[in-house]
Motif scaffolding. Structure first.
Motif, PDB file in Angstrom:
ATOM      1  N   PHE A 252       0.909  -1.147  -0.106  1.00 39.72           N
ATOM      2  CA  PHE A 252       0.004   0.157  -0.116  1.00 39.72           C
ATOM      3  C   PHE A 252       0.830   1.355   0.013  1.00 39.72           C
ATOM      4  O   PHE A 252       0.637   2.182  -0.604  1.00 39.72           O
ATOM      5  CB  PHE A 252      -0.890  -0.109   1.220  1.00 39.72           C
ATOM      6  N   GLU A 253       1.906   1.254   0.640  1.00 42.92           N
ATOM      7  CA  GLU A 253       2.980   2.549   0.527  1.00 42.92           C
ATOM      8  C   GLU A 253       3.621   2.430  -0.607  1.00 42.92           C
ATOM      9  O   GLU A 253       3.606   3.753  -1.178  1.00 42.92           O
ATOM     10  CB  GLU A 253       4.027   1.926   1.868  1.00 42.92           C
ATOM     11  N   GLN A 254       3.950   1.533  -1.265  1.00 39.78           N
ATOM     12  CA  GLN A 254       4.506   1.558  -2.575  1.00 39.78           C
ATOM     13  C   GLN A 254       3.560   2.050  -3.587  1.00 39.78           C
ATOM     14  O   GLN A 254       4.003   2.865  -4.435  1.00 39.78           O
ATOM     15  CB  GLN A 254       5.016   0.140  -3.235  1.00 39.78           C
ATOM     16  N   ALA A 255       2.273   1.568  -3.680  1.00 38.89           N
ATOM     17  CA  ALA A 255       1.182   2.083  -4.620  1.00 38.89           C
ATOM     18  C   ALA A 255       1.111   3.573  -4.485  1.00 38.89           C
ATOM     19  O   ALA A 255       0.745   4.175  -5.343  1.00 38.89           O
ATOM     20  CB  ALA A 255      -0.093   1.342  -4.197  1.00 38.89           C
ATOM     21  N   ASN A 256       0.894   3.773  -3.222  1.00 45.47           N
ATOM     22  CA  ASN A 256       0.765   5.522  -2.825  1.00 45.47           C
ATOM     23  C   ASN A 256       2.055   6.235  -3.599  1.00 45.47           C
ATOM     24  O   ASN A 256       1.851   7.096  -4.220  1.00 45.47           O
ATOM     25  CB  ASN A 256       0.638   5.640  -1.437  1.00 45.47           C
ATOM     26  N   LEU A 257       2.993   5.787  -3.312  1.00 45.18           N
ATOM     27  CA  LEU A 257       4.231   6.361  -3.780  1.00 45.18           C
ATOM     28  C   LEU A 257       4.210   6.688  -5.246  1.00 45.18           C
ATOM     29  O   LEU A 257       4.865   7.421  -5.841  1.00 45.18           O
ATOM     30  CB  LEU A 257       5.638   5.732  -3.145  1.00 45.18           C
ATOM     31  N   LEU A 258       4.139   5.444  -5.749  1.00 46.44           N
ATOM     32  CA  LEU A 258       4.236   5.111  -7.308  1.00 46.44           C
ATOM     33  C   LEU A 258       3.232   6.213  -7.972  1.00 46.44           C
ATOM     34  O   LEU A 258       3.471   6.801  -9.025  1.00 46.44           O
ATOM     35  CB  LEU A 258       4.107   3.664  -7.775  1.00 46.44           C
ATOM     36  N   ASN A 259       2.146   6.267  -7.362  1.00 45.91           N
ATOM     37  CA  ASN A 259       0.815   7.150  -7.845  1.00 45.91           C
ATOM     38  C   ASN A 259       1.364   8.511  -7.916  1.00 45.91           C
ATOM     39  O   ASN A 259       0.919   9.624  -8.616  1.00 45.91           O
ATOM     40  CB  ASN A 259      -0.138   6.981  -7.105  1.00 45.91           C
ATOM     41  N   ARG A 260       2.023   9.154  -6.732  1.00 42.27           N
ATOM     42  CA  ARG A 260       2.612  10.505  -6.815  1.00 42.27           C
ATOM     43  C   ARG A 260       3.836  10.763  -7.733  1.00 42.27           C
ATOM     44  O   ARG A 260       3.875  11.853  -8.235  1.00 42.27           O
ATOM     45  CB  ARG A 260       3.228  10.773  -5.300  1.00 42.27           C
ATOM     46  N   LEU A 261       4.665   9.918  -7.901  1.00 44.75           N
ATOM     47  CA  LEU A 261       6.029   9.979  -8.431  1.00 44.75           C
ATOM     48  C   LEU A 261       6.045   9.578  -9.825  1.00 44.75           C
ATOM     49  O   LEU A 261       6.680  10.197 -10.506  1.00 44.75           O
ATOM     50  CB  LEU A 261       6.980   9.014  -7.841  1.00 44.75           C
ATOM     51  N   LYS A 262       5.142   8.816 -10.196  1.00 39.33           N
ATOM     52  CA  LYS A 262       5.136   8.363 -11.732  1.00 39.33           C
ATOM     53  C   LYS A 262       6.373   8.216 -12.426  1.00 39.33           C
ATOM     54  O   LYS A 262       6.795   9.001 -13.477  1.00 39.33           O
ATOM     55  CB  LYS A 262       4.160   9.556 -12.454  1.00 39.33           C
ATOM     56  N   PRO A 263       7.180   7.259 -12.026  1.00 43.34           N
ATOM     57  CA  PRO A 263       8.518   7.204 -12.594  1.00 43.34           C
ATOM     58  C   PRO A 263       8.313   6.411 -14.105  1.00 43.34           C
ATOM     59  O   PRO A 263       7.276   6.127 -14.280  1.00 43.34           O
ATOM     60  CB  PRO A 263       9.118   5.804 -11.730  1.00 43.34           C
TER      61      PRO A 263
ATOM     62  N   PHE B 297      -9.301   7.330  -1.476  1.00 42.02           N
ATOM     63  CA  PHE B 297      -8.710   8.340  -0.504  1.00 42.02           C
ATOM     64  C   PHE B 297      -7.299   8.182  -0.273  1.00 42.02           C
ATOM     65  O   PHE B 297      -6.582   8.952   0.199  1.00 42.02           O
ATOM     66  CB  PHE B 297      -9.768   8.313   0.551  1.00 42.02           C
ATOM     67  N   TRP B 298      -6.809   6.879  -0.208  1.00 42.60           N
ATOM     68  CA  TRP B 298      -5.579   6.505   0.010  1.00 42.60           C
ATOM     69  C   TRP B 298      -4.406   7.119  -0.657  1.00 42.60           C
ATOM     70  O   TRP B 298      -3.545   7.671  -0.162  1.00 42.60           O
ATOM     71  CB  TRP B 298      -5.410   5.155   0.141  1.00 42.60           C
ATOM     72  N   TYR B 299      -4.675   7.333  -1.919  1.00 40.73           N
ATOM     73  CA  TYR B 299      -3.634   7.933  -2.841  1.00 40.73           C
ATOM     74  C   TYR B 299      -3.577   9.443  -2.564  1.00 40.73           C
ATOM     75  O   TYR B 299      -2.522  10.131  -2.845  1.00 40.73           O
ATOM     76  CB  TYR B 299      -4.061   7.948  -4.189  1.00 40.73           C
ATOM     77  N   ASP B 300      -4.520  10.017  -1.625  1.00 35.75           N
ATOM     78  CA  ASP B 300      -4.439  11.364  -1.338  1.00 35.75           C
ATOM     79  C   ASP B 300      -3.687  11.537  -0.018  1.00 35.75           C
ATOM     80  O   ASP B 300      -3.356  12.778   0.512  1.00 35.75           O
ATOM     81  CB  ASP B 300      -5.861  12.202  -1.432  1.00 35.75           C
ATOM     82  N   GLU B 301      -3.639  10.489   0.840  1.00 36.83           N
ATOM     83  CA  GLU B 301      -2.850  10.749   1.991  1.00 36.83           C
ATOM     84  C   GLU B 301      -1.298  10.700   1.886  1.00 36.83           C
ATOM     85  O   GLU B 301      -1.002  10.128   0.908  1.00 36.83           O
ATOM     86  CB  GLU B 301      -3.169   9.141   3.018  1.00 36.83           C
ATOM     87  N   ASP B 302      -0.903  11.032   3.176  1.00 37.48           N
ATOM     88  CA  ASP B 302       0.703  10.876   3.066  1.00 37.48           C
ATOM     89  C   ASP B 302       1.014   9.504   3.055  1.00 37.48           C
ATOM     90  O   ASP B 302       0.491   8.535   3.832  1.00 37.48           O
ATOM     91  CB  ASP B 302       1.117  11.479   4.626  1.00 37.48           C
ATOM     92  N   PRO B 303       1.796   9.115   2.160  1.00 42.05           N
ATOM     93  CA  PRO B 303       2.236   7.657   2.169  1.00 42.05           C
ATOM     94  C   PRO B 303       2.863   6.888   3.383  1.00 42.05           C
ATOM     95  O   PRO B 303       2.967   5.631   3.668  1.00 42.05           O
ATOM     96  CB  PRO B 303       3.191   7.451   0.963  1.00 42.05           C
ATOM     97  N   TYR B 304       3.557   7.833   4.255  1.00 45.73           N
ATOM     98  CA  TYR B 304       4.111   7.312   5.370  1.00 45.73           C
ATOM     99  C   TYR B 304       3.205   7.236   6.567  1.00 45.73           C
ATOM    100  O   TYR B 304       3.655   7.430   7.857  1.00 45.73           O
ATOM    101  CB  TYR B 304       5.449   7.890   5.398  1.00 45.73           C
ATOM    102  N   SER B 305       2.075   7.745   6.460  1.00 42.49           N
ATOM    103  CA  SER B 305       1.096   7.931   7.855  1.00 42.49           C
ATOM    104  C   SER B 305       0.885   7.071   8.511  1.00 42.49           C
ATOM    105  O   SER B 305       0.411   7.393   9.747  1.00 42.49           O
ATOM    106  CB  SER B 305      -0.324   8.629   6.999  1.00 42.49           C
TER     107      SER B 305
END
Ligand code: SF4
Length: 504
Positions: free
Chosen positions: A409-420, A487-495
């Motif tokens: 779940f943390e990885q998915a959130n980060l990837l969604n933000r960073l879009k490498p 909603f998870w994708y809008d949260e801080d990935p490290y929350s």
């Protein structure tokens, strides 16, 4: 640090106090760990983690002419099904044409055994392994259930050993014992050190005096090249090629190496690790028991770290000049070979996820050798051995670092933000990234090349090919969804990470 008097070696949690949960900058991670502030970080929510049993049994089963017995419920061995055939394939690649591959059994404990104990079943399994396969060694992998109900696997091994030719090696690799699956490496090395390395009866000595003298002379320029886990045969060939080029010989242990040859480990001049996460327990003990120094600082991935690795080895043998000659010629050839490829990587971004040493070195390689931009690094854990490779990124607050075993779940959130543009990761994380539509290059595969100069070139070629056509991943991303709420994708990935000393 000898722990060999113990039946059960300490866990990584006790011995190295690694960090298992972190999100932030590399400087904060390195500094925080040095200050001792991160070892007890935890999560208020955790999605998944790993079990050290399968890692330990995978390593044990890579040693030819052995049987591994899972002492526990049959489900604990389910991971073996996923890697059936791998051991045989790897042994064949190394010239063992008689390989029969991984031989594993389960004591298949059930509800009744939880009450009455499983030691009788274990005895039967050991005797059956001996009778059917006549192995050199039988590894017993203890699982959570018999550890909780109190089966004494060391006592069973001790009772049966006089009547069994195979070395019986108990491995205390119960999943519940540790948060850090890398403990598995220590457990298997502990068994090798206690039961295989001390075997003076093993058949290894050259037959006549001349051969013996030659062997002893060569041993002065021979290194133990340790190949646990992250090194396929093609990487072994490349690293042995480089060691030969600077005038050294290498014996490769422990995976796919015949157990009756293990005693030769004691004769080498130097132990050479490709990753401290794998080998620190083993090389420290070899130094203490047999006075064999070691090289442990980095992994030979990317030209910077290959250089560091080779020079450290060369300095021990006082052959730096020779090593520099080889390095400069190899680097020049590599630069030429990479020239037509580098233009494909201009402006491309990447996300790297794997064990700490490999992740750091791979990230350095992607930036230094290929000119890509690293956006994020994810590591399974972080401990003091990460300092050397992460030193390269000192002061870089444009890279986020996430310490997490699994936790998709943390990885998915980060990837969604960073879009490498591309994701490089291990099997457990690749599938999640692919389903989000990101092109994936496996960061390790036993038939592919990653290490040495050849590894840099081959990874570059595979990346270039991948980036030329990302249609498969685009379609996958468009047609599949992950199980997380929007909603998870809008949260801080490290929350959900608790970065406090008192966290569980
Ligand atoms: S955590 Fe325990 S019960 Fe689960 S697979 Fe690992 S050893 Fe078996």
């Amino acid at each position: 640090m000898s722990y060999l008097h113990l039946k059960v070696p300490p866990t990584r949690d006790e011995r190295l106090k690694p960090c298992g949960a972190f999100g932030g900058t590399i400087d904060d991670l390195v500094h925080g760990h040095k200050e001792g502030c991160l070892g007890s970080n935890g999560r208020t929510f955790a999605q998944a983690t790993g079990c050290q049993l399968n890692l330990a049994m995978g390593m044990a089963a890579s040693i030819p002419n052995t049987v591994v017995i899972y002492h526990g419920p049959v489900g604990c061995g389910a991971g073996s099904l996923a890697i059936a055939g791998l051991s045989k394939q790897n042994q064949l690649a190394r010239g063992n044409i008689d390989a029969i591959g991984r031989v594993w059994m389960s004591t298949n404990l059930n509800e009744v055994d939880v009450i009455t104990g499983g030691e009788e079943k274990l005895k039967q399994a050991i005797l059956e392994a001996e009778e059917r396969f006549h192995p050199h060694a039988i590894f017993i992998g203890n699982t959570c259930v018999p550890a909780i109900t109190g089966d004494d696997i060391d006592n069973v091994a001790g009772q049966l050993q006089p009547d069994v030719k195979a070395k019986i090696i108990p491995l205390h690799c119960e999943g519940f014992r540790t948060r850090f699956v890398a403990t598995a490496y220590d457990i298997v090395y502990h068994g090798i050190l206690r039961y295989l390395l001390g075997d003076d009866k093993a058949d290894w000595r050259p037959e006549n005096e001349e051969e013996l003298r030659d062997y002893q002379e060569r041993s002065k320029r021979t290194v133990n090249l340790l190949n646990v886990g992250s090194m396929g045969y093609v990487d072994e060939v490349e690293l042995v090629r480089l060691l030969n080029a600077i005038g050294l010989e290498a014996n490769v242990y422990p995976c796919f190496s015949p157990p009756d040859k293990f005693v030769k480990v004691r004769d080498a001049a130097l132990s050479v690790s490709i990753c401290a996460t794998h080998d620190d327990y083993f090389v420290e003990h070899l130094k203490e028991l047999y006075d064999i120094p070691y090289v442990l600082n980095t992994i030979p991935i990317g030209s910077d770290n290959v250089r560091l690795w080779l020079l450290e080895i060369a300095d021990f043998f006082n052959i730096r000049e020779k090593a520099l000659e080889v390095i400069e010629a190899e680097e020049a050839e590599l630069r030429e070979a990479l020239k037509p490829l580098r233009k494909f990587f201009e402006g491309k971004t990447t996300f790297v996820s794997t064990g700490e040493i490999r992740a750091g070195a791979q990230a350095v390689m992607l930036e230094q050798d290929l000119g890509m931009k690293v956006l994020a690094i994810r590591t399974h854990h972080y401990d003091k051995f990460g300092e050397v490779v992460f030193d390269h990124f000192k002061g870089r607050d444009d890279i986020t670092i996430n310490v997490a075993t699994a936790q998709p779940f943390e990885q998915a959130n980060l990837l969604n933000r960073l879009k490498p543009d591309i994701f490089l990761g291990h099997a457990g994380s690749n599938v999640w990234a692919a389903r989000q539509g990101f092109p994936v290059l496996p960061i390790y595969g036993p038939v592919n090349s990653y290490m040495g100069y050849k590894g840099v070139f081959e990874v570059a070629v595979r990346l270039e090919r991948m980036l030329q056509n990302t249609n498969y991943y685009n379609t996958l991303g468009d047609t599949t969804t992950l199980p997380f709420k929007d909603f998870w994708y809008d949260e801080d990935p490290y929350s959900y990470i608790q970065q406090t000393q008192d966290a569980a």
